[in-house]
Structures are given as C-alpha cells and as structure tokens.
Scaffold this active site. Structure first.
Site, PDB file in Angstrom:
ATOM      1  N   HIS A 100      33.811  56.536 -81.212  1.00  0.00           N
ATOM      2  CA  HIS A 100      34.391  56.446 -82.553  1.00  0.00           C
ATOM      3  C   HIS A 100      33.394  55.999 -83.615  1.00  0.00           C
ATOM      4  O   HIS A 100      33.709  56.041 -84.818  1.00  0.00           O
ATOM      5  CB  HIS A 100      35.612  55.525 -82.553  1.00  0.00           C
ATOM      6  CG  HIS A 100      36.684  55.979 -83.498  1.00  0.00           C
ATOM      7  ND1 HIS A 100      38.001  55.586 -83.394  1.00  0.00           N
ATOM      8  CD2 HIS A 100      36.648  56.807 -84.580  1.00  0.00           C
ATOM      9  CE1 HIS A 100      38.717  56.145 -84.353  1.00  0.00           C
ATOM     10  NE2 HIS A 100      37.911  56.877 -85.088  1.00  0.00           N
ATOM     11  N   ASP A 123      44.933  55.062 -83.563  1.00  0.00           N
ATOM     12  CA  ASP A 123      44.038  54.376 -82.637  1.00  0.00           C
ATOM     13  C   ASP A 123      44.728  53.142 -82.059  1.00  0.00           C
ATOM     14  O   ASP A 123      45.549  52.511 -82.730  1.00  0.00           O
ATOM     15  CB  ASP A 123      42.785  53.944 -83.417  1.00  0.00           C
ATOM     16  CG  ASP A 123      41.588  53.621 -82.545  1.00  0.00           C
ATOM     17  OD1 ASP A 123      41.773  53.282 -81.362  1.00  0.00           O
ATOM     18  OD2 ASP A 123      40.455  53.687 -83.062  1.00  0.00           O
ATOM     19  N   HIS A 125      42.979  50.594 -81.471  1.00  0.00           N
ATOM     20  CA  HIS A 125      42.146  49.526 -82.027  1.00  0.00           C
ATOM     21  C   HIS A 125      42.017  49.664 -83.546  1.00  0.00           C
ATOM     22  O   HIS A 125      42.189  50.760 -84.088  1.00  0.00           O
ATOM     23  CB  HIS A 125      40.751  49.567 -81.392  1.00  0.00           C
ATOM     24  CG  HIS A 125      40.767  49.607 -79.891  1.00  0.00           C
ATOM     25  ND1 HIS A 125      40.807  50.792 -79.180  1.00  0.00           N
ATOM     26  CD2 HIS A 125      40.782  48.607 -78.977  1.00  0.00           C
ATOM     27  CE1 HIS A 125      40.830  50.515 -77.872  1.00  0.00           C
ATOM     28  NE2 HIS A 125      40.814  49.204 -77.729  1.00  0.00           N
ATOM     29  N   ASP A 127      39.107  48.897 -85.120  1.00  0.00           N
ATOM     30  CA  ASP A 127      37.706  49.259 -85.399  1.00  0.00           C
ATOM     31  C   ASP A 127      37.227  48.619 -86.689  1.00  0.00           C
ATOM     32  O   ASP A 127      36.523  49.229 -87.501  1.00  0.00           O
ATOM     33  CB  ASP A 127      37.539  50.783 -85.435  1.00  0.00           C
ATOM     34  CG  ASP A 127      37.742  51.424 -84.071  1.00  0.00           C
ATOM     35  OD1 ASP A 127      37.715  50.693 -83.065  1.00  0.00           O
ATOM     36  OD2 ASP A 127      37.937  52.641 -84.002  1.00  0.00           O
ATOM     37  N   HIS A 140      31.099  51.199 -81.842  1.00  0.00           N
ATOM     38  CA  HIS A 140      32.316  52.021 -81.914  1.00  0.00           C
ATOM     39  C   HIS A 140      33.541  51.189 -82.268  1.00  0.00           C
ATOM     40  O   HIS A 140      34.600  51.755 -82.563  1.00  0.00           O
ATOM     41  CB  HIS A 140      32.537  52.823 -80.620  1.00  0.00           C
ATOM     42  CG  HIS A 140      33.108  52.048 -79.471  1.00  0.00           C
ATOM     43  ND1 HIS A 140      33.835  52.651 -78.459  1.00  0.00           N
ATOM     44  CD2 HIS A 140      33.060  50.734 -79.157  1.00  0.00           C
ATOM     45  CE1 HIS A 140      34.209  51.741 -77.573  1.00  0.00           C
ATOM     46  NE2 HIS A 140      33.752  50.576 -77.974  1.00  0.00           N
ATOM     47  N   ASP A 227      41.673  58.743 -82.344  1.00  0.00           N
ATOM     48  CA  ASP A 227      41.060  58.269 -81.109  1.00  0.00           C
ATOM     49  C   ASP A 227      42.057  58.522 -79.990  1.00  0.00           C
ATOM     50  O   ASP A 227      43.212  58.088 -80.072  1.00  0.00           O
ATOM     51  CB  ASP A 227      40.759  56.771 -81.246  1.00  0.00           C
ATOM     52  CG  ASP A 227      39.945  56.214 -80.096  1.00  0.00           C
ATOM     53  OD1 ASP A 227      40.135  56.673 -78.953  1.00  0.00           O
ATOM     54  OD2 ASP A 227      39.136  55.298 -80.329  1.00  0.00           O
ATOM     55  N   ASP A 229      42.419  57.143 -77.319  1.00  0.00           N
ATOM     56  CA  ASP A 229      42.976  55.947 -76.682  1.00  0.00           C
ATOM     57  C   ASP A 229      44.181  55.408 -77.454  1.00  0.00           C
ATOM     58  O   ASP A 229      44.816  54.440 -77.034  1.00  0.00           O
ATOM     59  CB  ASP A 229      41.911  54.870 -76.454  1.00  0.00           C
ATOM     60  CG  ASP A 229      41.433  54.156 -77.717  1.00  0.00           C
ATOM     61  OD1 ASP A 229      42.160  54.114 -78.718  1.00  0.00           O
ATOM     62  OD2 ASP A 229      40.305  53.618 -77.687  1.00  0.00           O
ATOM     63  N   GLU A 272      36.445  60.011 -78.564  1.00  0.00           N
ATOM     64  CA  GLU A 272      36.546  59.174 -77.364  1.00  0.00           C
ATOM     65  C   GLU A 272      37.075  59.898 -76.136  1.00  0.00           C
ATOM     66  O   GLU A 272      37.603  59.268 -75.213  1.00  0.00           O
ATOM     67  CB  GLU A 272      37.378  57.911 -77.640  1.00  0.00           C
ATOM     68  CG  GLU A 272      36.766  56.963 -78.665  1.00  0.00           C
ATOM     69  CD  GLU A 272      35.605  56.113 -78.152  1.00  0.00           C
ATOM     70  OE1 GLU A 272      35.274  56.226 -76.940  1.00  0.00           O
ATOM     71  OE2 GLU A 272      35.025  55.355 -78.957  1.00  0.00           O
TER      72      GLU A 272
END
Length: 300
Positions: A100, A123, A125, A127, A140, A227, A229, A272
């Site tokens: 990412h 996402d 996360h 980030d 990332h 992303d 994830d 990712e």
C-alpha cells in the site's frame, strides 16, 4: 465512468517485511482483469509495470526509522509521473499493487489535477502512521498520512508538492486495526472513519450512502484506494497483514456497485495481493471481481 482505462502495475514490496506482494500485479492480470473489463466495453491500455529500485543487498535498511526510504521514494516518484501522464491524457488510472505504500505515488500523480480530490480508503488499517508512531518502520502503514502532508519530507514532497489531499476529503471504510498514534491523528484532523462496528451496526448500504453524500458536495474527483486486507481473510487470504472480522465478499461487491452508480470515482488502485500467501490465486480473483462491480458489471 471514463471508458478509457490505463493500467499501471507497481511490483513494490519494499514497504513491509513479507516478500511476494511484488507479484500482485501479475496475479491480478492472470486472474483475467483485462478480459473482464473489456467485456464491459472499456478501452484497456496496459502500460506494464513501473521499475522499482532494488533494496540494499544486506536487506531492508532503515533511515530515520523508515525501512527502504530512498528506494520507496524513488519508486513512488516514477509512479507519480506515469499516473500524472495518464490523467493528463484524459484516461482513468487503474493502479495494481504491490504494497500500500504505492498510494503515495498514485495520489501524487492524481491530486495535482484536482482542487479537492476525495479519497475512499477501503482498508483494515488507517495507514496513518509516521516514523515516530510506527511500531515497525514499515512505510506501507504510512501512505495516507504522507498524502496528507504528515511524515518524512522525502515522502511528503513526492512529485514536488504537498499536501496531496485534505483530511476532510477522506473516508476510511472497514477499519479494525488502528495504532494509538493513528487514532490521535484521526481525532486531531477530524477524518471520517467507518470501522467494522459501524459497518455491522449500520449496514454497508448506509455506510456507502453516507460516504457518497459526504464526498459529493466537497470534492471534484474521488480516488478509491482498496487494500484487499479490508476483506476478511476467509475471503482474501493472500494478503500480508490479515485482520480477522473483516468485510465480506458480498458487502464489498455492494460497495463497489454503489460507487459505480455514484458516478464519482475518477481513479482507483487495488493493493496488497500476495500470491505466495494466497490459495489458488483466490485473492487476485476477488480483486478482479470487485473491479467488475466498480466498473458497472451487473446481472441486469
């Protein structure tokens, strides 16, 4: 939706420690991306992959608590130039990751063409880490902060200007793993976040309706940074930082369908995908399926 799409692969795996995500662009192409989008009557121009500098032979090197800082900065600058050119030509940039950290280069190339670029950050996360707040030094986990102008000067100044985006133009969807420094930054800057608690309580339909309405009145273009994830590991096992309890396959398709209907998405990236950690290219196939929904695929 712009019917002319330019695809850019970014085989970057320097933003984290687990190898394999550099093969993500190839895995997504292999999963039938071009054929899927051509069936929807899009003109697909595949520009190939950006050249990414090799890390030091001794392995990941940390400068100012940032792993592979120089190489990531250089690769991001190359990506920014390519994306800038695509937008200049009036085509839709579709960027394939890679980890990412590539979002720094993508947004640097796009945002100069907009007064108020909006961003949907799909996402697990936030980030939003910096060198000071990051437990790992993995870049990332920092691209959204960097794009807001928060972080190391070698990253925030990519493509010669900063910040790329404003905090009030960002919506994070699907968050369920935020470090303490990220939580503080979210509160300080008033960033709109829909955690999995909100998704479960409100439902994806309401989350996307609110996100679209929120961005529609304040932005002149919207970038989707997805992303894999963000999805639950059961749905997308081939990612480097899986977090259980994520978004479902169906919820994600609904989100993409609603974004297509909103007619507000002007650029996108899917990141990712790690084939080494995947099961029979399942995660890349999920990415391609979500692209289908984002670009208008439907049963009617």
């Amino acid at each position: 939706m712009n019917k002319q799409i330019s695809v850019i692969g970014v085989p970057m795996d320097l933003g984290q420690m687990r190898r394999g995500v550099d093969m993500g662009p190839s895995a997504i192409r292999y999963a039938g991306m071009t054929e899927r989008l051509e069936k929807l009557k899009y003109d697909i121009e595949d520009l190939g992959d950006i050249d990414i500098p090799l890390p030091p032979k001794t392995g990941s090197e940390k400068l100012d608590n940032l792993r592979n800082l120089n190489e990531i900065s250089e690769g991001s600058q190359s990506l920014a130039k390519e994306v800038d050119k695509v937008v200049e030509e009036g085509r839709f940039p579709l960027v394939l990751g890679g980890d990412h950290s590539i979002a720094m280069g993508t947004l640097a190339g796009i945002a100069k063409h907009y007064e108020n670029l909006g961003v949907i950050w799909y996402d697990a996360h936030g980030d939003l880490n910096t060198a000071d707040s990051s437990p790992s030094g993995n870049i990332h986990g920092m691209p959204l902060a960097v794009s807001l102008g928060i972080g190391h000067e070698k990253l925030t100044s990519i493509h010669g200007y900063e910040p790329k985006i404003k905090p009030e133009n960002v919506v994070i969807v699907g968050a369920r793993s935020l470090d303490e420094g990220e939580r503080e930054l979210i509160k300080e800057h008033g960033i709109k976040v829909y955690t999995m608690h909100e998704v479960d309580r409100m439902g994806m339909t309401k989350v996307m309706e609110e996100s679209v309405e929120y961005l529609k009145g304040r932005t002149d273009g919207v970038h989707l940074s997805l992303d894999l994830d963000g999805l639950d590991p059961h749905e997308a096992p081939g990612v480097g930082t899986p977090v259980i309890g994520g978004l479902s396959y169906r919820e994600s398709h609904l989100a993409m369908e609603m974004l297509y209907q909103s007619e507000m998405i002007t650029s996108a990236e899917f990141v990712e995908v790690n084939p080494i950690l995947d099961e029979k290219n399942k995660t890349a196939s999920v990415a391609v399926g979500l692209m289908g929904s984002l670009f208008g695929e439907s049963l009617k």
